[in-house]
Design a protein around this motif. Structure first.
Motif, PDB file in Angstrom:
ATOM      1  N   SER A   5       0.830  -1.215   0.000  1.00 38.27           N
ATOM      2  CA  SER A   5       0.000   0.000   0.000  1.00 38.27           C
ATOM      3  C   SER A   5       0.860   1.260   0.000  1.00 38.27           C
ATOM      4  O   SER A   5       0.395   2.331  -0.398  1.00 38.27           O
ATOM      5  CB  SER A   5      -0.942  -0.011   1.199  1.00 38.27           C
ATOM      6  OG  SER A   5      -0.223  -0.017   2.415  1.00 38.27           O
ATOM      7  N   GLN A   6       2.110   1.139   0.464  1.00 38.65           N
ATOM      8  CA  GLN A   6       3.015   2.293   0.452  1.00 38.65           C
ATOM      9  C   GLN A   6       3.696   2.475  -0.891  1.00 38.65           C
ATOM     10  O   GLN A   6       4.087   3.582  -1.258  1.00 38.65           O
ATOM     11  CB  GLN A   6       4.095   2.111   1.525  1.00 38.65           C
ATOM     12  CG  GLN A   6       3.578   1.956   2.933  1.00 38.65           C
ATOM     13  CD  GLN A   6       4.679   1.499   3.861  1.00 38.65           C
ATOM     14  OE1 GLN A   6       5.801   1.987   3.816  1.00 38.65           O
ATOM     15  NE2 GLN A   6       4.368   0.526   4.711  1.00 38.65           N
ATOM     16  N   GLN A   7       3.838   1.380  -1.623  1.00 35.22           N
ATOM     17  CA  GLN A   7       4.658   1.399  -2.841  1.00 35.22           C
ATOM     18  C   GLN A   7       3.857   1.495  -4.131  1.00 35.22           C
ATOM     19  O   GLN A   7       4.404   1.856  -5.167  1.00 35.22           O
ATOM     20  CB  GLN A   7       5.526   0.131  -2.876  1.00 35.22           C
ATOM     21  CG  GLN A   7       6.449  -0.001  -1.684  1.00 35.22           C
ATOM     22  CD  GLN A   7       7.059  -1.388  -1.538  1.00 35.22           C
ATOM     23  OE1 GLN A   7       6.648  -2.332  -2.229  1.00 35.22           O
ATOM     24  NE2 GLN A   7       8.025  -1.535  -0.652  1.00 35.22           N
ATOM     25  N   ASP A   8       2.558   1.174  -4.087  1.00 32.48           N
ATOM     26  CA  ASP A   8       1.750   1.060  -5.304  1.00 32.48           C
ATOM     27  C   ASP A   8       0.454   1.852  -5.104  1.00 32.48           C
ATOM     28  O   ASP A   8      -0.409   1.458  -4.320  1.00 32.48           O
ATOM     29  CB  ASP A   8       1.455  -0.416  -5.570  1.00 32.48           C
ATOM     30  CG  ASP A   8       0.711  -0.662  -6.873  1.00 32.48           C
ATOM     31  OD1 ASP A   8      -0.045   0.237  -7.309  1.00 32.48           O
ATOM     32  OD2 ASP A   8       0.837  -1.760  -7.437  1.00 32.48           O
ATOM     33  N   HIS A   9       0.329   2.944  -5.827  1.00 30.50           N
ATOM     34  CA  HIS A   9      -0.828   3.839  -5.648  1.00 30.50           C
ATOM     35  C   HIS A   9      -2.137   3.126  -5.972  1.00 30.50           C
ATOM     36  O   HIS A   9      -3.137   3.258  -5.244  1.00 30.50           O
ATOM     37  CB  HIS A   9      -0.671   5.071  -6.534  1.00 30.50           C
ATOM     38  CG  HIS A   9      -1.834   6.013  -6.464  1.00 30.50           C
ATOM     39  ND1 HIS A   9      -2.136   6.769  -5.342  1.00 30.50           N
ATOM     40  CD2 HIS A   9      -2.808   6.316  -7.394  1.00 30.50           C
ATOM     41  CE1 HIS A   9      -3.218   7.479  -5.575  1.00 30.50           C
ATOM     42  NE2 HIS A   9      -3.640   7.230  -6.800  1.00 30.50           N
ATOM     43  N   GLU A  10      -2.161   2.363  -7.071  1.00 25.17           N
ATOM     44  CA  GLU A  10      -3.387   1.661  -7.448  1.00 25.17           C
ATOM     45  C   GLU A  10      -3.756   0.594  -6.425  1.00 25.17           C
ATOM     46  O   GLU A  10      -4.925   0.420  -6.080  1.00 25.17           O
ATOM     47  CB  GLU A  10      -3.218   1.031  -8.835  1.00 25.17           C
ATOM     48  CG  GLU A  10      -3.237   2.035  -9.970  1.00 25.17           C
ATOM     49  CD  GLU A  10      -4.515   2.874  -9.974  1.00 25.17           C
ATOM     50  OE1 GLU A  10      -5.614   2.277  -9.827  1.00 25.17           O
ATOM     51  OE2 GLU A  10      -4.421   4.101 -10.111  1.00 25.17           O
ATOM     52  N   PHE A  11      -2.743  -0.116  -5.932  1.00 24.65           N
ATOM     53  CA  PHE A  11      -3.025  -1.114  -4.904  1.00 24.65           C
ATOM     54  C   PHE A  11      -3.551  -0.438  -3.640  1.00 24.65           C
ATOM     55  O   PHE A  11      -4.461  -0.963  -2.981  1.00 24.65           O
ATOM     56  CB  PHE A  11      -1.777  -1.932  -4.572  1.00 24.65           C
ATOM     57  CG  PHE A  11      -1.998  -2.882  -3.430  1.00 24.65           C
ATOM     58  CD1 PHE A  11      -2.619  -4.109  -3.639  1.00 24.65           C
ATOM     59  CD2 PHE A  11      -1.621  -2.543  -2.135  1.00 24.65           C
ATOM     60  CE1 PHE A  11      -2.857  -4.979  -2.581  1.00 24.65           C
ATOM     61  CE2 PHE A  11      -1.855  -3.409  -1.075  1.00 24.65           C
ATOM     62  CZ  PHE A  11      -2.469  -4.628  -1.303  1.00 24.65           C
ATOM     63  N   ASN A  12      -2.997   0.705  -3.296  1.00 28.73           N
ATOM     64  CA  ASN A  12      -3.438   1.409  -2.092  1.00 28.73           C
ATOM     65  C   ASN A  12      -4.925   1.755  -2.166  1.00 28.73           C
ATOM     66  O   ASN A  12      -5.647   1.662  -1.159  1.00 28.73           O
ATOM     67  CB  ASN A  12      -2.604   2.671  -1.884  1.00 28.73           C
ATOM     68  CG  ASN A  12      -2.881   3.330  -0.549  1.00 28.73           C
ATOM     69  OD1 ASN A  12      -2.944   2.674   0.487  1.00 28.73           O
ATOM     70  ND2 ASN A  12      -3.057   4.641  -0.563  1.00 28.73           N
ATOM     71  N   LYS A  13      -5.396   2.116  -3.349  1.00 30.21           N
ATOM     72  CA  LYS A  13      -6.823   2.402  -3.521  1.00 30.21           C
ATOM     73  C   LYS A  13      -7.648   1.143  -3.274  1.00 30.21           C
ATOM     74  O   LYS A  13      -8.678   1.189  -2.590  1.00 30.21           O
ATOM     75  CB  LYS A  13      -7.084   2.938  -4.929  1.00 30.21           C
ATOM     76  CG  LYS A  13      -6.598   4.356  -5.161  1.00 30.21           C
ATOM     77  CD  LYS A  13      -6.728   4.764  -6.620  1.00 30.21           C
ATOM     78  CE  LYS A  13      -8.151   4.683  -7.125  1.00 30.21           C
ATOM     79  NZ  LYS A  13      -8.268   5.118  -8.533  1.00 30.21           N
ATOM     80  N   GLN A  14      -7.211   0.019  -3.827  1.00 30.55           N
ATOM     81  CA  GLN A  14      -7.918  -1.249  -3.622  1.00 30.55           C
ATOM     82  C   GLN A  14      -7.916  -1.641  -2.136  1.00 30.55           C
ATOM     83  O   GLN A  14      -8.937  -2.092  -1.600  1.00 30.55           O
ATOM     84  CB  GLN A  14      -7.258  -2.362  -4.431  1.00 30.55           C
ATOM     85  CG  GLN A  14      -7.470  -2.291  -5.921  1.00 30.55           C
ATOM     86  CD  GLN A  14      -6.896  -3.516  -6.610  1.00 30.55           C
ATOM     87  OE1 GLN A  14      -5.865  -4.055  -6.200  1.00 30.55           O
ATOM     88  NE2 GLN A  14      -7.563  -3.967  -7.658  1.00 30.55           N
ATOM     89  N   TYR A  15      -6.767  -1.471  -1.509  1.00 24.39           N
ATOM     90  CA  TYR A  15      -6.643  -1.821  -0.089  1.00 24.39           C
ATOM     91  C   TYR A  15      -7.618  -1.006   0.759  1.00 24.39           C
ATOM     92  O   TYR A  15      -8.331  -1.549   1.615  1.00 24.39           O
ATOM     93  CB  TYR A  15      -5.200  -1.581   0.356  1.00 24.39           C
ATOM     94  CG  TYR A  15      -5.013  -1.513   1.852  1.00 24.39           C
ATOM     95  CD1 TYR A  15      -5.329  -2.600   2.665  1.00 24.39           C
ATOM     96  CD2 TYR A  15      -4.511  -0.363   2.446  1.00 24.39           C
ATOM     97  CE1 TYR A  15      -5.153  -2.536   4.041  1.00 24.39           C
ATOM     98  CE2 TYR A  15      -4.332  -0.290   3.818  1.00 24.39           C
ATOM     99  CZ  TYR A  15      -4.659  -1.382   4.614  1.00 24.39           C
ATOM    100  OH  TYR A  15      -4.490  -1.309   5.976  1.00 24.39           O
ATOM    101  N   LYS A  16      -7.684   0.289   0.512  1.00 24.01           N
ATOM    102  CA  LYS A  16      -8.590   1.140   1.282  1.00 24.01           C
ATOM    103  C   LYS A  16     -10.049   0.739   1.054  1.00 24.01           C
ATOM    104  O   LYS A  16     -10.866   0.763   1.981  1.00 24.01           O
ATOM    105  CB  LYS A  16      -8.368   2.603   0.921  1.00 24.01           C
ATOM    106  CG  LYS A  16      -7.055   3.168   1.454  1.00 24.01           C
ATOM    107  CD  LYS A  16      -6.885   4.633   1.090  1.00 24.01           C
ATOM    108  CE  LYS A  16      -5.602   5.187   1.694  1.00 24.01           C
ATOM    109  NZ  LYS A  16      -5.401   6.620   1.328  1.00 24.01           N
TER     110      LYS A  16
END
Length: 318
Positions: free
Chosen positions: A110-121
Motif C-alpha cells: 500500500s506504500q509502494q503502489d498507488h493503485e493497490f493502495n486504492k484497492q486496499y482502502k
C-alpha cells in the motif's frame, strides 16, 4: 518545561545514533537497541507527546477496551478507533470467505503502489462496515484472540478456571499496598501462537510509596515512533485511574523496553519530529464521580492544555 518529553526525544536520538540494523517479521527493517528505560514523573503533567499530535481519545478508547476485557475490534470501531484494524483485516483476507483482490503483504504494497493502495482502502472499508453491521462477521473476524483484554480480565488457568488479574491487583493495592506482587501479566506462552499480535507490553507492576501509586511496564518490543507514545500515555492514564479508585496520588511511570526500534520507513518522520521544540504538557481531568476503574467511559477522561505540533503520519508495519 517538563523533562518528560525529552526522555522520549533522547530515546529517538539514542536509537538513531547507536541502533543496530535488523530484519523483522514485517519485512520493513528497523534500527534497534535492546534494553532502555525511561522514568516519567506523573506530577509534572500528563506525558502525552507534544512534538506531534497524539490522539488522546484513541488512547482512552483502547485502554477502556482492555479494561473491559474485550478482544473484538467492534468496540474500537464504534469509537472511531482504527488502530487495531490491520490485524483483524489480515485474519479476513487469509480466510476462505475472502473473495476480493489479492491483499497479501498489504502493509508494504500500500506504500509502494498507488493503485493497490486504492484497492486496499476499499477492501478495508468493506471490512469495517461488515464488522459494525454484521454480528456473525464481527464474531468471526473482529476478535483478535487472547490479547490484552483477555489476559488482564480473564486469564485462564491449568484447572480451567479464570483470574481477573486487574480487579485482583486493585483490591490488593487497597488492602496491602506494600505488597511486592502487584503485577498484571499479558504474556502467556501457550497463547502466543493464537494471538493476532502476541503482547508487546508484556507485564506491569505497581508500587505504593508516600501515598502515591507508581507503575513500571516491561515492554518486550516497541515501535518507538508510532507505538511508544501511545504506550506511555496509556499506562500513565491507567495509573491515574487506579490511583483515583484507591485514594492515592500518582508517582512515576517507569517504562522499560526490550527491543526498542525505529522502522526504516519512519526515519523522515522522526527527523521532522526532532526539528520541533516540545511544549508544555497537558493536565488530565478525570470524572471524579466515577469511583471504579471499571465505570469510566470515553467522555469521563479528558485533557486540558494540550497544544501539540501537527500530526506526523507514518505507515503501520503489520
Amino acid at each position: 518545561m517538563s523533562n518528560s518529553e525529552y526522555l522520549y526525544i533522547n530515546l529517538l536520538k539514542h536509537i538513531l545514533e547507536n541502533g543496530t540494523s535488523k530484519e523483522d517479521r514485517t519485512g520493513t527493517g528497523t534500527r534497534s537497541v535492546f534494553g532502555y528505560q525511561m522514568r516519567f514523573d506523573l506530577n509534572e503533567g500528563f506525558p502525552l507527546i507534544t512534538t506531534k499530535r497524539v490522539p488522546f481519545r484513541l488512547v482512552v478508547s483502547e485502554l477502556l477496551w482492555f479494561i473491559k476485557g474485550d478482544t473484538n475490534i467492534r468496540y474500537l470501531l464504534q469509537n472511531n478507533n482504527n488502530i487495531w484494524n490491520e490485524w483483524a483485516f489480515l485474519k479476513w483476507i487469509e480466510s476462505d470467505e475472502y473473495s476480493g483482490p489479492d491483499m497479501r503483504n498489504f502493509g508494504l504494497r500500500s506504500q509502494q503502489d498507488h493503485e493497490f493502495n486504492k484497492q486496499y482502502k476499499e477492501q478495508l472499508e468493506i471490512f469495517k462496515r461488515n464488522i459494525l453491521d454484521d454480528d456473525c462477521f464481527a464474531e468471526r473476524f473482529g476478535d483478535l484472540g487472547n490479547v490484552y483484554g483477555k489476559q488482564w480480565r480473564n486469564w485462564k488457568t491449568s484447572k480451567g478456571e479464570t483470574i481477573d488479574q486487574l480487579k485482583d491487583v486493585i483490591e490488593t493495592i487497597k488492602r496491602n499496598p506494600d505488597s511486592r506482587r502487584l503485577i498484571v501479566t499479558a504474556w502467556s506462552p501457550e497463547d502466543v501462537p493464537t494471538s493476532a499480535l502476541p503482547p508487546c507490553h508484556s507485564l506491569y507492576q505497581f508500587y505504593v510509596s508516600n501515598n502515591k501509586l507508581s507503575c513500571q511496564l516491561y515492554q518486550r518490543s516497541g515501535d518507538v515512533f508510532l507505538g511508544i507514545p501511545f504506550n506511555i500515555a496509556s499506562y500513565a492514564l491507567l495509573t491515574h485511574m487506579i490511583a483515583h479508585e484507591c485514594g492515592l496520588g500518582v508517582g512515576d511511570f517507569v517504562h522499560t523496553i526490550g527491543d526498542a526500534h525505529i522502522y526504516i520507513n519512519h526515519l523522515d518522520q522522526i527527523n521532522t519530529q526532532l526539528s520541533r521544540d516540545p511544549k508544555a504538557l497537558p493536565t488530565l481531568k478525570l470524572n471524579t464521580s466515577k469511583k471504579s476503574v471499571f465505570d469510566f467511559e470515553v467522555d469521563d477522561l479528558k485533557l486540558e492544555g494540550y497544544d501539540p505540533h501537527p500530526t506526523i503520519k507514518a505507515p503501520v508495519a503489520v
